[in-house]
Design a protein around this motif. Sequence first.
Motif, PDB file in Angstrom:
ATOM      1  N   UNK A  10       0.830  -1.208   0.000  1.00 39.56           N
ATOM      2  CA  UNK A  10       0.000   0.000   0.000  1.00 39.56           C
ATOM      3  C   UNK A  10       0.865   1.260   0.000  1.00 39.56           C
ATOM      4  N   UNK A  11       1.977   1.230   0.709  1.00 38.11           N
ATOM      5  CA  UNK A  11       2.879   2.378   0.717  1.00 38.11           C
ATOM      6  C   UNK A  11       3.477   2.595  -0.661  1.00 38.11           C
ATOM      7  N   UNK A  12       3.862   1.510  -1.339  1.00 37.22           N
ATOM      8  CA  UNK A  12       4.404   1.633  -2.698  1.00 37.22           C
ATOM      9  C   UNK A  12       3.355   2.178  -3.664  1.00 37.22           C
ATOM     10  N   UNK A  13       2.124   1.739  -3.524  1.00 37.03           N
ATOM     11  CA  UNK A  13       1.057   2.260  -4.380  1.00 37.03           C
ATOM     12  C   UNK A  13       0.858   3.750  -4.149  1.00 37.03           C
ATOM     13  N   UNK A  14       0.930   4.176  -2.894  1.00 39.70           N
ATOM     14  CA  UNK A  14       0.794   5.600  -2.585  1.00 39.70           C
ATOM     15  C   UNK A  14       1.908   6.423  -3.209  1.00 39.70           C
ATOM     16  N   UNK A  15       3.121   5.898  -3.180  1.00 40.79           N
ATOM     17  CA  UNK A  15       4.252   6.607  -3.791  1.00 40.79           C
ATOM     18  C   UNK A  15       4.065   6.706  -5.296  1.00 40.79           C
ATOM     19  N   UNK A  16       3.620   5.607  -5.925  1.00 44.01           N
ATOM     20  CA  UNK A  16       3.396   5.634  -7.381  1.00 44.01           C
ATOM     21  C   UNK A  16       2.288   6.616  -7.746  1.00 44.01           C
ATOM     22  N   UNK A  17       1.232   6.656  -6.968  1.00 44.12           N
ATOM     23  CA  UNK A  17       0.150   7.601  -7.239  1.00 44.12           C
ATOM     24  C   UNK A  17       0.640   9.034  -7.055  1.00 44.12           C
ATOM     25  N   UNK A  18       1.486   9.253  -6.072  1.00 42.45           N
ATOM     26  CA  UNK A  18       2.052  10.572  -5.841  1.00 42.45           C
ATOM     27  C   UNK A  18       2.898  10.998  -7.033  1.00 42.45           C
ATOM     28  N   UNK A  19       3.704  10.081  -7.570  1.00 40.13           N
ATOM     29  CA  UNK A  19       4.514  10.387  -8.749  1.00 40.13           C
ATOM     30  C   UNK A  19       3.631  10.720  -9.948  1.00 40.13           C
ATOM     31  N   UNK A  20       2.559   9.957 -10.120  1.00 36.68           N
ATOM     32  CA  UNK A  20       1.640  10.236 -11.228  1.00 36.68           C
ATOM     33  C   UNK A  20       0.996  11.608 -11.074  1.00 36.68           C
ATOM     34  N   UNK A  21       0.610  11.959  -9.866  1.00 35.33           N
ATOM     35  CA  UNK A  21      -0.003  13.269  -9.635  1.00 35.33           C
ATOM     36  C   UNK A  21       0.982  14.395  -9.907  1.00 35.33           C
ATOM     37  N   UNK A  22       2.257  14.192  -9.574  1.00 34.95           N
ATOM     38  CA  UNK A  22       3.269  15.209  -9.885  1.00 34.95           C
ATOM     39  C   UNK A  22       3.383  15.411 -11.384  1.00 34.95           C
ATOM     40  N   UNK A  23       3.411  14.315 -12.141  1.00 33.97           N
ATOM     41  CA  UNK A  23       3.519  14.438 -13.597  1.00 33.97           C
ATOM     42  C   UNK A  23       2.296  15.141 -14.174  1.00 33.97           C
ATOM     43  N   UNK A  24       1.127  14.769 -13.707  1.00 31.37           N
ATOM     44  CA  UNK A  24      -0.094  15.402 -14.204  1.00 31.37           C
ATOM     45  C   UNK A  24      -0.099  16.893 -13.860  1.00 31.37           C
ATOM     46  N   UNK A  34      10.726  21.326 -13.882  1.00 30.11           N
ATOM     47  CA  UNK A  34      10.054  20.116 -13.421  1.00 30.11           C
ATOM     48  C   UNK A  34      10.933  18.883 -13.648  1.00 30.11           C
ATOM     49  N   UNK A  35      11.666  18.865 -14.745  1.00 28.32           N
ATOM     50  CA  UNK A  35      12.558  17.735 -15.025  1.00 28.32           C
ATOM     51  C   UNK A  35      13.679  17.664 -13.987  1.00 28.32           C
ATOM     52  N   UNK A  36      14.243  18.817 -13.645  1.00 31.06           N
ATOM     53  CA  UNK A  36      15.325  18.873 -12.669  1.00 31.06           C
ATOM     54  C   UNK A  36      14.860  18.418 -11.283  1.00 31.06           C
ATOM     55  N   UNK A  37      13.630  18.740 -10.952  1.00 33.96           N
ATOM     56  CA  UNK A  37      13.100  18.370  -9.622  1.00 33.96           C
ATOM     57  C   UNK A  37      12.521  16.963  -9.585  1.00 33.96           C
ATOM     58  N   UNK A  38      12.562  16.264 -10.714  1.00 36.59           N
ATOM     59  CA  UNK A  38      12.096  14.888 -10.745  1.00 36.59           C
ATOM     60  C   UNK A  38      10.604  14.719 -10.919  1.00 36.59           C
ATOM     61  N   UNK A  39       9.932  15.730 -11.380  1.00 39.31           N
ATOM     62  CA  UNK A  39       8.487  15.647 -11.572  1.00 39.31           C
ATOM     63  C   UNK A  39       8.125  15.098 -12.934  1.00 39.31           C
ATOM     64  N   UNK A  40       9.075  15.042 -13.845  1.00 39.47           N
ATOM     65  CA  UNK A  40       8.793  14.577 -15.206  1.00 39.47           C
ATOM     66  C   UNK A  40       9.598  13.333 -15.492  1.00 39.47           C
TER      67      UNK A  40
END
Length: 96
Positions: free
Chosen positions: A25-39, A90-96
């Motif tokens: 569940x923690x890994x899923x939360x991290x992946x969802x967080x990454x997706x939200x950053x990209x969006x 955004x690329x430098x900060x790891x959001x993309x």
Amino acid sequence: DHLLRSNDQVEGLDRLLSDVLSAHLAQMGVRQNDDMRKISAWAAMAAVPTMVAGIYGMNFEHMPELSWGMGYPAVIVVMTGIVVVLYRMFKRRGWM
């Protein structure tokens, strides 16, 4: 004695399964967080041309770049520059 040992094994497996589920569940939360950053990053980059189109869509009569021959190309270059800067940030900060 066998019953106590079996009970301990079942409790151990139950704790292990609970820990594995929590980790998943923690890994899923991290992946969802990454997706939200990209969006969010793509939405921020799309907001710049939308804002410029909104301003030009108001049909003002006295905008300085309307009488200047290079007004629209200059606005497009500035708008593209802002989007490129946002992309790099955004690329430098790891959001993309």
